[in-house]
Write a protein that holds these residues in place. Structure first.
Motif, PDB file in Angstrom:
ATOM      1  N   SER A 116       0.837  -1.204   0.000  1.00 27.74           N
ATOM      2  CA  SER A 116       0.000   0.000   0.000  1.00 27.74           C
ATOM      3  C   SER A 116       0.876   1.261   0.000  1.00 27.74           C
ATOM      4  O   SER A 116       2.067   1.220   0.323  1.00 27.74           O
ATOM      5  CB  SER A 116      -0.926  -0.005   1.214  1.00 27.74           C
ATOM      6  N   PHE A 117       0.259   2.347  -0.365  1.00 32.29           N
ATOM      7  CA  PHE A 117       0.963   3.622  -0.403  1.00 32.29           C
ATOM      8  C   PHE A 117       1.012   4.249   0.992  1.00 32.29           C
ATOM      9  O   PHE A 117       0.002   4.282   1.706  1.00 32.29           O
ATOM     10  CB  PHE A 117       0.252   4.611  -1.345  1.00 32.29           C
ATOM     11  N   SER A 118       2.176   4.741   1.341  1.00 28.56           N
ATOM     12  CA  SER A 118       2.277   5.532   2.568  1.00 28.56           C
ATOM     13  C   SER A 118       1.996   6.995   2.219  1.00 28.56           C
ATOM     14  O   SER A 118       2.017   7.399   1.051  1.00 28.56           O
ATOM     15  CB  SER A 118       3.679   5.402   3.173  1.00 28.56           C
ATOM     16  N   LYS A 119       1.753   7.800   3.231  1.00 27.86           N
ATOM     17  CA  LYS A 119       1.477   9.226   3.011  1.00 27.86           C
ATOM     18  C   LYS A 119       2.685   9.922   2.376  1.00 27.86           C
ATOM     19  O   LYS A 119       2.544  10.728   1.447  1.00 27.86           O
ATOM     20  CB  LYS A 119       1.116   9.889   4.338  1.00 27.86           C
ATOM     21  N   ASP A 120       3.870   9.606   2.874  1.00 29.77           N
ATOM     22  CA  ASP A 120       5.092  10.204   2.330  1.00 29.77           C
ATOM     23  C   ASP A 120       5.300   9.813   0.874  1.00 29.77           C
ATOM     24  O   ASP A 120       5.751  10.624   0.058  1.00 29.77           O
ATOM     25  CB  ASP A 120       6.314   9.778   3.158  1.00 29.77           C
TER      26      ASP A 120
ATOM     27  N   ASN B 204       2.952  11.819  -1.285  1.00 31.27           N
ATOM     28  CA  ASN B 204       3.440  13.200  -1.387  1.00 31.27           C
ATOM     29  C   ASN B 204       4.595  13.306  -2.388  1.00 31.27           C
ATOM     30  O   ASN B 204       4.680  14.264  -3.158  1.00 31.27           O
ATOM     31  CB  ASN B 204       3.892  13.714  -0.019  1.00 31.27           C
ATOM     32  N   GLN B 205       5.477  12.304  -2.368  1.00 32.97           N
ATOM     33  CA  GLN B 205       6.607  12.309  -3.292  1.00 32.97           C
ATOM     34  C   GLN B 205       6.142  12.119  -4.735  1.00 32.97           C
ATOM     35  O   GLN B 205       6.660  12.764  -5.657  1.00 32.97           O
ATOM     36  CB  GLN B 205       7.597  11.186  -2.908  1.00 32.97           C
ATOM     37  N   ILE B 206       5.165  11.248  -4.930  1.00 31.18           N
ATOM     38  CA  ILE B 206       4.610  11.035  -6.279  1.00 31.18           C
ATOM     39  C   ILE B 206       3.965  12.323  -6.786  1.00 31.18           C
ATOM     40  O   ILE B 206       4.119  12.693  -7.952  1.00 31.18           O
ATOM     41  CB  ILE B 206       3.577   9.879  -6.255  1.00 31.18           C
ATOM     42  N   GLN B 207       3.265  13.019  -5.902  1.00 34.01           N
ATOM     43  CA  GLN B 207       2.645  14.287  -6.271  1.00 34.01           C
ATOM     44  C   GLN B 207       3.714  15.305  -6.672  1.00 34.01           C
ATOM     45  O   GLN B 207       3.566  16.025  -7.666  1.00 34.01           O
ATOM     46  CB  GLN B 207       1.816  14.817  -5.100  1.00 34.01           C
ATOM     47  N   SER B 208       4.796  15.355  -5.906  1.00 29.12           N
ATOM     48  CA  SER B 208       5.898  16.268  -6.223  1.00 29.12           C
ATOM     49  C   SER B 208       6.540  15.919  -7.560  1.00 29.12           C
ATOM     50  O   SER B 208       6.867  16.804  -8.366  1.00 29.12           O
ATOM     51  CB  SER B 208       6.949  16.203  -5.100  1.00 29.12           C
ATOM     52  N   ASN B 209       6.708  14.620  -7.831  1.00 25.12           N
ATOM     53  CA  ASN B 209       7.283  14.172  -9.103  1.00 25.12           C
ATOM     54  C   ASN B 209       6.382  14.561 -10.284  1.00 25.12           C
ATOM     55  O   ASN B 209       6.871  14.917 -11.359  1.00 25.12           O
ATOM     56  CB  ASN B 209       7.476  12.653  -9.097  1.00 25.12           C
TER      57      ASN B 209
END
Length: 204
Positions: free
Chosen positions: A137-141, A144-149
């Motif tokens: 599963s995806f962690s919150k961090d 957030n990193q995927i969103q930044s990418n």
């Protein structure tokens, strides 16, 4: 008697000339002062952001698999996410930071400094689809990193050179208003910016 009469006439004439001179000087100063206020007001009206703007849309996907080596076809725990990324990019000159001096005595408009160009990105990221399993599963961090990418990815597609050219053209048009304003009132423009030659060719 005649000599006194001529002296009185000469004195009266001289007094008339002096009074006329001081009145004209006073009128000229008042006129110059009024023009200075008008020019200052026009410059203040011009103090707005010059904006060249582009909008971008993109779909950004990320996928990750977790599996036992050699058994990927049988035991694979996948997770993936799709993001919709919309971005508005603006190239701006903040003309409220424009440095202009008005010399009302010598009737000069002195353009001292133009603010630097600023390029800003305003992204709007929405998670369109998300699939995950309890074992992967995806962690919150991680999200957030995927969103930044995703934001970095769309920023790379921005045509900054085109934005700069559009913003520059708008800047020249706005500064040209000062040249036209000076010409209308018969004031001299003293341009100390790197744009002086370009503006003189276009507006003088």
């Amino acid at each position: 008697m005649k000599i006194k009469k001529y002296l009185y006439l000469a004195a009266g004439l001289l007094a008339g000339i002096l009074i006329t001179y001081f009145l004209m000087k006073q009128f000229q100063m008042d006129s110059s002062s009024n023009e200075s206020h008008v020019i200052a007001y026009e410059i203040q009206k011009m103090n707005k952001m010059i904006v060249a703007e582009q909008t971008f849309s993109d779909v950004y996907s990320h996928k990750n698999s977790r599996y036992i080596p050699g058994l990927k076809d049988y035991f694979s725990f996948d997770k993936k996410v799709l993001l919709l990324v919309n971005a508005k990019v603006q190239a701006t000159y903040d003309l409220s930071k424009l440095s202009v001096e008005i010399d009302s005595t010598n009737q000069k408009i002195i353009i001292q400094k133009v603010p630097d160009l600023e390029i800003q990105t305003f992204p709007d990221v929405k998670f369109y689809d998300l699939e995950q399993s309890s074992l992967n599963s995806f962690s919150k961090d991680e999200l957030n990193q995927i969103q930044s990418n995703a934001i970095q990815h769309i920023e790379k597609s921005i045509d900054q050179e085109k934005l700069k050219k559009q913003a520059h053209a708008q800047l020249i048009d706005n500064l040209g208003n000062l040249y036209l304003l000076g010409k209308a009132y018969g004031w001299e423009i003293v341009d100390q910016t790197p744009y002086a030659k370009e503006l003189e060719l276009k507006f003088k």
